[in-house]
Design a protein around this motif. Structure first.
Motif, PDB file in Angstrom:
ATOM      1  N   ASP A  77       3.716  62.755  47.401  1.00 44.31           N
ATOM      2  CA  ASP A  77       2.282  62.478  47.464  1.00 44.31           C
ATOM      3  C   ASP A  77       1.909  61.111  46.894  1.00 44.31           C
ATOM      4  O   ASP A  77       0.730  60.802  46.752  1.00 44.31           O
ATOM      5  CB  ASP A  77       1.489  63.565  46.739  1.00 44.31           C
ATOM      6  N   LEU A  78       2.916  60.280  46.593  1.00 43.39           N
ATOM      7  CA  LEU A  78       2.631  58.924  46.124  1.00 43.39           C
ATOM      8  C   LEU A  78       3.004  57.940  47.231  1.00 43.39           C
ATOM      9  O   LEU A  78       4.176  57.633  47.436  1.00 43.39           O
ATOM     10  CB  LEU A  78       3.430  58.610  44.860  1.00 43.39           C
ATOM     11  N   PRO A  79       2.024  57.423  47.956  1.00 43.18           N
ATOM     12  CA  PRO A  79       2.302  56.555  49.106  1.00 43.18           C
ATOM     13  C   PRO A  79       2.579  55.123  48.689  1.00 43.18           C
ATOM     14  O   PRO A  79       2.309  54.714  47.550  1.00 43.18           O
ATOM     15  CB  PRO A  79       1.001  56.646  49.909  1.00 43.18           C
ATOM     16  N   PRO A  80       3.113  54.301  49.595  1.00 43.96           N
ATOM     17  CA  PRO A  80       3.275  52.877  49.307  1.00 43.96           C
ATOM     18  C   PRO A  80       1.949  52.255  48.887  1.00 43.96           C
ATOM     19  O   PRO A  80       0.913  52.501  49.507  1.00 43.96           O
ATOM     20  CB  PRO A  80       3.768  52.303  50.636  1.00 43.96           C
ATOM     21  N   GLY A  81       1.991  51.472  47.832  1.00 46.31           N
ATOM     22  CA  GLY A  81       0.773  50.843  47.334  1.00 46.31           C
ATOM     23  C   GLY A  81       0.098  51.603  46.213  1.00 46.31           C
ATOM     24  O   GLY A  81      -0.813  51.065  45.576  1.00 46.31           O
ATOM     25  N   GLN A  82       0.524  52.833  45.955  1.00 49.08           N
ATOM     26  CA  GLN A  82      -0.040  53.565  44.823  1.00 49.08           C
ATOM     27  C   GLN A  82       0.381  52.887  43.521  1.00 49.08           C
ATOM     28  O   GLN A  82       1.554  52.585  43.309  1.00 49.08           O
ATOM     29  CB  GLN A  82       0.459  55.012  44.820  1.00 49.08           C
ATOM     30  N   LEU A  83      -0.575  52.616  42.645  1.00 48.24           N
ATOM     31  CA  LEU A  83      -0.259  52.029  41.348  1.00 48.24           C
ATOM     32  C   LEU A  83       0.008  53.132  40.327  1.00 48.24           C
ATOM     33  O   LEU A  83      -0.693  54.142  40.295  1.00 48.24           O
ATOM     34  CB  LEU A  83      -1.392  51.130  40.865  1.00 48.24           C
TER      35      LEU A  83
END
Length: 270
Positions: free
Chosen positions: A123-129
């Motif tokens: 549930d952590l997509p590319p771009g998630q900080l």
């Protein structure tokens, strides 16, 4: 033969033969004005486009004082805040530790590391900080600086300030542990599953070492990552514009955090 690590017992408590102060003395022999004391802090960068963006966004000057590419940024004009950014020194715990030791020896008291990481959760997509508030010590460097242990935490105050500055920018950043490893091509499914179940959000290569050096030297350190890929859903490697945008956002938040942390409380300004 001993199976413990490090091989010499209790080495974290022993004085080292080498001293980063020697590097600072050597640099000052060539550049007498070489000091980073009094600046707001330093940001360690691992992706060249982020370093180039920093140089383009503020008046900057290069300083040949440490390994890699060190630039002093003048924020808010000539009378504004000074923050150093350093990149081009390589990837991984040893590279980050070496340059951080040199920066500290020259006077840096606060550091934020800004880089990419792989997620351990779908549930952590590319771009998630992700703001790192705990690092698993699955690398080698930290064990030469600190007593044996499974994890290390960053500066609580600096981490809180970093999270706050991201919120003030309207960024929904996650916060949690990261798994710092020296072996990016030896991350196994068993480890990904186990650490993921324990709530570890990401895998990175530097955080535990940066926190360990900072703790050993008595300075403040924090870390923020932009998710670049996944260890639970492997896909062909490709760059994401979301990751690039997140790195630039993280850099701006890091610069603001360091400048805010360096300012005296309002009561002392009166």
């Amino acid at each position: 033969m001993s199976r413990q690590f490090p091989l010499h017992p209790g080495k974290h408590a022993l004085p080292a033969v080498t001293d980063p102060a020697e590097h600072a003395e050597y640099v000052r022999g060539r550049y007498p004005q070489a000091t980073l004391a009094g600046i707001d802090g330093a940001v360690l960068l691992y992706q060249r486009p982020v370093l180039e963006r920093a140089k383009a966004s503020y008046p900057s000057r290069r300083l040949n004082w440490v390994r890699g590419e060190l630039f002093m940024l003048e924020r808010q004009g000539r009378q504004g805040r000074q923050v150093a950014v350093c990149g081009g020194f390589g990837l991984g715990a040893p590279a980050a530790a070496l340059v951080l030791e040199q920066l500290i020896a020259l006077g840096v008291r606060r550091v934020i590391t800004v880089g990419t990481a792989a997620t351990l959760h779908p549930d952590l997509p590319p771009g998630q900080l992700v703001v790192c508030d705990n690092a698993l010590r699955d690398e080698g460097v930290s064990h030469h600086y600190l007593p044996p242990g499974s994890h290390i935490k960053p500066s609580k105050q600096l981490t809180e300030r970093l999270a706050e500055h991201l919120r003030n920018r309207g960024v929904v950043a996650r916060r949690g542990p990261s798994w710092t490893t020296d072996a990016p091509y030896r991350e196994t499914g068993a480890e990904v599953g186990r650490f993921g179940r324990l709530g570890v959000l990401t895998a990175d290569m530097e955080a535990a070492a940066v926190f360990a050096v900072a703790q050993h030297r008595g300075v403040d350190a924090a870390a923020v990552f932009a998710v670049a890929d996944s260890l639970v859903d492997r896909k062909p490697r490709q760059g994401s514009p979301h990751t690039r945008a997140a790195l630039h956002t993280a850099l701006q938040a890091a610069l603001s955090t360091l400048s805010a942390a360096a300012r005296p409380p309002a009561s002392r300004l009166r």
